[in-house]
Write a protein that holds these residues in place. Structure first.
Motif, PDB file in Angstrom:
ATOM      1  N   GLY A  85       0.790  -1.220   0.000  1.00  0.00           N
ATOM      2  CA  GLY A  85       0.000   0.000   0.000  1.00  0.00           C
ATOM      3  C   GLY A  85       0.821   1.267   0.000  1.00  0.00           C
ATOM      4  N   GLN A  86       2.087   1.174  -0.436  1.00  0.00           N
ATOM      5  CA  GLN A  86       2.932   2.369  -0.508  1.00  0.00           C
ATOM      6  C   GLN A  86       2.860   2.959  -1.911  1.00  0.00           C
ATOM      7  OE1 GLN A  86       6.181   0.866   2.834  1.00  0.00           O
ATOM      8  NE2 GLN A  86       6.851   2.196   1.191  1.00  0.00           N
ATOM      9  N   CYS A  87       3.027   4.253  -1.977  1.00  0.00           N
ATOM     10  CA  CYS A  87       2.791   4.974  -3.237  1.00  0.00           C
ATOM     11  C   CYS A  87       3.988   4.997  -4.173  1.00  0.00           C
ATOM     12  CB  CYS A  87       2.371   6.414  -2.940  1.00  0.00           C
ATOM     13  SG  CYS A  87       0.837   6.531  -1.991  1.00  0.00           S
ATOM     14  N   CYS A  88       5.125   4.436  -3.742  1.00  0.00           N
ATOM     15  CA  CYS A  88       6.330   4.532  -4.581  1.00  0.00           C
ATOM     16  C   CYS A  88       6.130   3.867  -5.940  1.00  0.00           C
ATOM     17  CB  CYS A  88       7.519   3.889  -3.865  1.00  0.00           C
ATOM     18  SG  CYS A  88       7.907   4.671  -2.285  1.00  0.00           S
ATOM     19  N   GLY A  89       5.463   2.710  -5.961  1.00  0.00           N
ATOM     20  CA  GLY A  89       5.155   2.056  -7.224  1.00  0.00           C
ATOM     21  C   GLY A  89       6.205   1.099  -7.728  1.00  0.00           C
ATOM     22  N   GLY A  90       7.348   1.002  -7.059  1.00  0.00           N
ATOM     23  CA  GLY A  90       8.403   0.107  -7.518  1.00  0.00           C
ATOM     24  C   GLY A  90       8.343  -1.246  -6.845  1.00  0.00           C
ATOM     25  N   ARG A  91       9.436  -1.993  -6.974  1.00  0.00           N
ATOM     26  CA  ARG A  91       9.552  -3.312  -6.356  1.00  0.00           C
ATOM     27  C   ARG A  91      10.905  -3.395  -5.666  1.00  0.00           C
ATOM     28  NH1 ARG A  91       7.364  -8.397  -6.543  1.00  0.00           N
ATOM     29  NH2 ARG A  91       5.754  -7.709  -8.012  1.00  0.00           N
ATOM     30  N   VAL A  92      10.922  -4.005  -4.487  1.00  0.00           N
ATOM     31  CA  VAL A  92      12.168  -4.191  -3.754  1.00  0.00           C
ATOM     32  C   VAL A  92      12.311  -5.648  -3.348  1.00  0.00           C
ATOM     33  CG1 VAL A  92      12.205  -1.831  -2.864  1.00  0.00           C
ATOM     34  CG2 VAL A  92      11.127  -3.625  -1.520  1.00  0.00           C
ATOM     35  N   TRP A  93      13.536  -6.082  -3.237  1.00  0.00           N
ATOM     36  CA  TRP A  93      13.851  -7.408  -2.736  1.00  0.00           C
ATOM     37  C   TRP A  93      14.487  -7.222  -1.367  1.00  0.00           C
ATOM     38  CZ3 TRP A  93      13.239  -6.127  -7.626  1.00  0.00           C
ATOM     39  CH2 TRP A  93      12.675  -7.046  -8.523  1.00  0.00           C
ATOM     40  N   VAL A  94      13.952  -7.887  -0.362  1.00  0.00           N
ATOM     41  CA  VAL A  94      14.413  -7.740   1.021  1.00  0.00           C
ATOM     42  C   VAL A  94      15.092  -9.034   1.457  1.00  0.00           C
ATOM     43  CG1 VAL A  94      13.745  -7.291   3.402  1.00  0.00           C
ATOM     44  CG2 VAL A  94      12.539  -6.136   1.531  1.00  0.00           C
ATOM     45  N   ARG A  95      16.331  -8.910   1.899  1.00  0.00           N
ATOM     46  CA  ARG A  95      17.088 -10.078   2.368  1.00  0.00           C
ATOM     47  C   ARG A  95      17.285  -9.974   3.869  1.00  0.00           C
ATOM     48  NH1 ARG A  95      22.715 -10.700  -0.346  1.00  0.00           N
ATOM     49  NH2 ARG A  95      21.439 -11.540  -2.042  1.00  0.00           N
ATOM     50  N   ILE A  96      17.095 -11.101   4.568  1.00  0.00           N
ATOM     51  CA  ILE A  96      17.278 -11.148   6.018  1.00  0.00           C
ATOM     52  C   ILE A  96      18.306 -12.221   6.350  1.00  0.00           C
ATOM     53  CG2 ILE A  96      16.187 -11.628   8.249  1.00  0.00           C
ATOM     54  CD1 ILE A  96      13.579 -10.562   7.063  1.00  0.00           C
ATOM     55  N   GLU A  97      19.341 -11.814   7.096  1.00  0.00           N
ATOM     56  CA  GLU A  97      20.361 -12.738   7.593  1.00  0.00           C
ATOM     57  C   GLU A  97      20.445 -12.578   9.102  1.00  0.00           C
ATOM     58  OE1 GLU A  97      24.163 -12.468   5.194  1.00  0.00           O
ATOM     59  OE2 GLU A  97      23.085 -10.711   4.446  1.00  0.00           O
ATOM     60  N   THR A  98      20.696 -13.670   9.796  1.00  0.00           N
ATOM     61  CA  THR A  98      20.838 -13.593  11.252  1.00  0.00           C
ATOM     62  C   THR A  98      22.274 -13.917  11.659  1.00  0.00           C
ATOM     63  OG1 THR A  98      20.188 -15.907  11.598  1.00  0.00           O
ATOM     64  CG2 THR A  98      18.435 -14.233  11.605  1.00  0.00           C
ATOM     65  N   PHE A  99      22.685 -13.312  12.770  1.00  0.00           N
ATOM     66  CA  PHE A  99      24.043 -13.489  13.303  1.00  0.00           C
ATOM     67  C   PHE A  99      23.959 -13.615  14.818  1.00  0.00           C
ATOM     68  CE2 PHE A  99      24.349 -11.158   9.372  1.00  0.00           C
ATOM     69  CZ  PHE A  99      25.471 -11.664   8.736  1.00  0.00           C
ATOM     70  N   ASP A 100      24.904 -14.378  15.377  1.00  0.00           N
ATOM     71  CA  ASP A 100      24.994 -14.485  16.830  1.00  0.00           C
ATOM     72  C   ASP A 100      26.461 -14.636  17.222  1.00  0.00           C
ATOM     73  OD1 ASP A 100      25.631 -17.183  16.348  1.00  0.00           O
ATOM     74  OD2 ASP A 100      23.550 -17.838  16.673  1.00  0.00           O
ATOM     75  N   GLN A 101      26.709 -15.149  18.437  1.00  0.00           N
ATOM     76  CA  GLN A 101      28.078 -15.234  18.946  1.00  0.00           C
ATOM     77  C   GLN A 101      29.001 -16.050  18.045  1.00  0.00           C
ATOM     78  OE1 GLN A 101      29.379 -13.654  21.469  1.00  0.00           O
ATOM     79  NE2 GLN A 101      27.551 -12.764  22.389  1.00  0.00           N
ATOM     80  N   ARG A 102      28.447 -16.977  17.299  1.00  0.00           N
ATOM     81  CA  ARG A 102      29.267 -17.813  16.417  1.00  0.00           C
ATOM     82  C   ARG A 102      29.895 -17.024  15.276  1.00  0.00           C
ATOM     83  NH1 ARG A 102      24.575 -22.138  15.417  1.00  0.00           N
ATOM     84  NH2 ARG A 102      23.416 -20.176  15.630  1.00  0.00           N
ATOM     85  N   HIS A 103      29.373 -15.850  15.010  1.00  0.00           N
ATOM     86  CA  HIS A 103      29.827 -15.078  13.848  1.00  0.00           C
ATOM     87  C   HIS A 103      30.657 -13.854  14.233  1.00  0.00           C
ATOM     88  CE1 HIS A 103      25.876 -17.021  12.812  1.00  0.00           C
ATOM     89  NE2 HIS A 103      26.680 -17.575  11.924  1.00  0.00           N
ATOM     90  N   ILE A 104      31.064 -13.777  15.489  1.00  0.00           N
ATOM     91  CA  ILE A 104      31.767 -12.587  15.977  1.00  0.00           C
ATOM     92  C   ILE A 104      33.055 -12.336  15.196  1.00  0.00           C
ATOM     93  CG2 ILE A 104      33.049 -11.630  17.935  1.00  0.00           C
ATOM     94  CD1 ILE A 104      30.088 -11.320  18.248  1.00  0.00           C
TER      95      ILE A 104
END
Length: 312
Positions: A85-104
């Motif tokens: 419902g946003q007026c921008c009219g484009g398309r975006v790709w959203v990437r989610i990565e998780t990190f914790d103590q193992r990745h310090i």
């Protein structure tokens, strides 16, 4: 600025964190490819991918991934109008990565990348994004077929800031959240504060003008040292080089006139001299407080940066 230091801070305080990025955009979008945010389990976040429904959906999905201890990255595509419902009219790709103590250790290494380096990434066989810092001088066109250069926000413009006085300090703070990589140069090492923004590299040099020779060809130059003689030495060298899109000097119209006269005496042409910005800052913003001068100059640098980008 890259997201790796904020990721380290988030993990230190809450145990884990998610990196949300826009690896691709098409059409009109609130942020461009490379925008990022770091989301904590509590919902607190740093950075932005554009606000509104897009951002709040991303935060919700990131918190869910953290709750499930999801290791493989996830990617979603959103049509901003129909889906959110946003007026921008484009398309975006959203990437989610998780990190914790193992990745310090991985994150600490990536956080050391300088603005002149770039990060090379590729999807790993374990479902995560594998990253490395490319050595300085590595040809970006020589990376492997399954690799790509990862950008976070926009590539910063290098600013050589000569002078660590009151205005220099105020300007460093004004430029801290903006797309600039600052080389802060002064012969007086004790003038630099102990803590400074991530995008600043302090350089205590007995020969400040030598920094001009090593500067990137499209760097911005700002001169505000404790010495008019040193100011002139640096400015004259930068103007003579004829390769810097912005050379700014703090001072009055009187100081400019005196510097122009001396530059003509050493053989610089009026066309070259005319490119000197002095006084610095936007004319419509008046005031002699360091913070006001810094805000006005930061705005002027952003205008110069956009002008250079649209012409390139």
């Amino acid at each position: 600025m890259t997201p790796f230091a904020p990721l380290l801070d988030a993990i230190a305080s809450e145990g884990s964190a998610a990196l949300v990025t826009l690896p691709r955009t098409a059409g009109s979008s609130p942020r461009d490819t490379g925008a990022w945010m770091v989301v904590r389990p509590s919902g607190r976040f740093n950075g932005t991918i554009g606000g509104g429904a897009l951002e709040w959906e991303a935060i919700r999905h990131a918190q869910d991934a953290l709750k499930k201890a999801q290791l493989a990255f996830a990617e979603r595509s959103h049509a901003l109008g129909p889906d959110l419902g946003q007026c921008c009219g484009g398309r975006v790709w959203v990437r989610i990565e998780t990190f914790d103590q193992r990745h310090i250790e991985e994150l600490r290494a990536l956080a050391k990348a300088t603005p002149r380096q770039y990060i090379v990434a590729r999807p790993g066989t374990d479902g995560r994004i594998a990253r490395r810092i490319a050595p300085v001088g590595e040809d970006p066109n020589a990376i492997a077929d399954d690799e790509y250069i990862e950008t976070f926000d926009e590539r910063p413009t290098t600013v050589l800031l000569f002078g660590a006085g009151h205005v220099g300090r105020a300007l460093v703070l004004a430029l801290a959240p903006l797309p600039f990589a600052i080389r802060w140069i002064d012969p007086r090492a004790d003038m630099f504060p102990k803590a400074m923004p991530q995008n600043v590299m302090p350089i205590a040099s007995d020969d400040p003008s030598a920094e001009i020779d090593a500067a990137e060809h499209d760097a911005f130059i700002l001169v505000m040292t404790h010495s008019h003689a040193l100011d002139f030495e640096i400015v004259a060298k930068a103007i003579a080089a004829q390769r810097f899109p912005y050379v700014g000097l703090i001072g009055s119209e009187t100081k400019r006139a005196r510097f122009e006269h001396r530059m003509r005496d050493i053989g610089l042409t009026q066309e070259m001299i005319g490119k000197l910005v002095c006084p610095i800052g936007i004319d419509a913003i008046e005031g002699k407080l360091p913070a006001i001068i810094a805000a006005s100059t930061a705005a002027q640098l952003l205008i110069a940066r956009e002008h250079r980008r649209t012409r390139s």
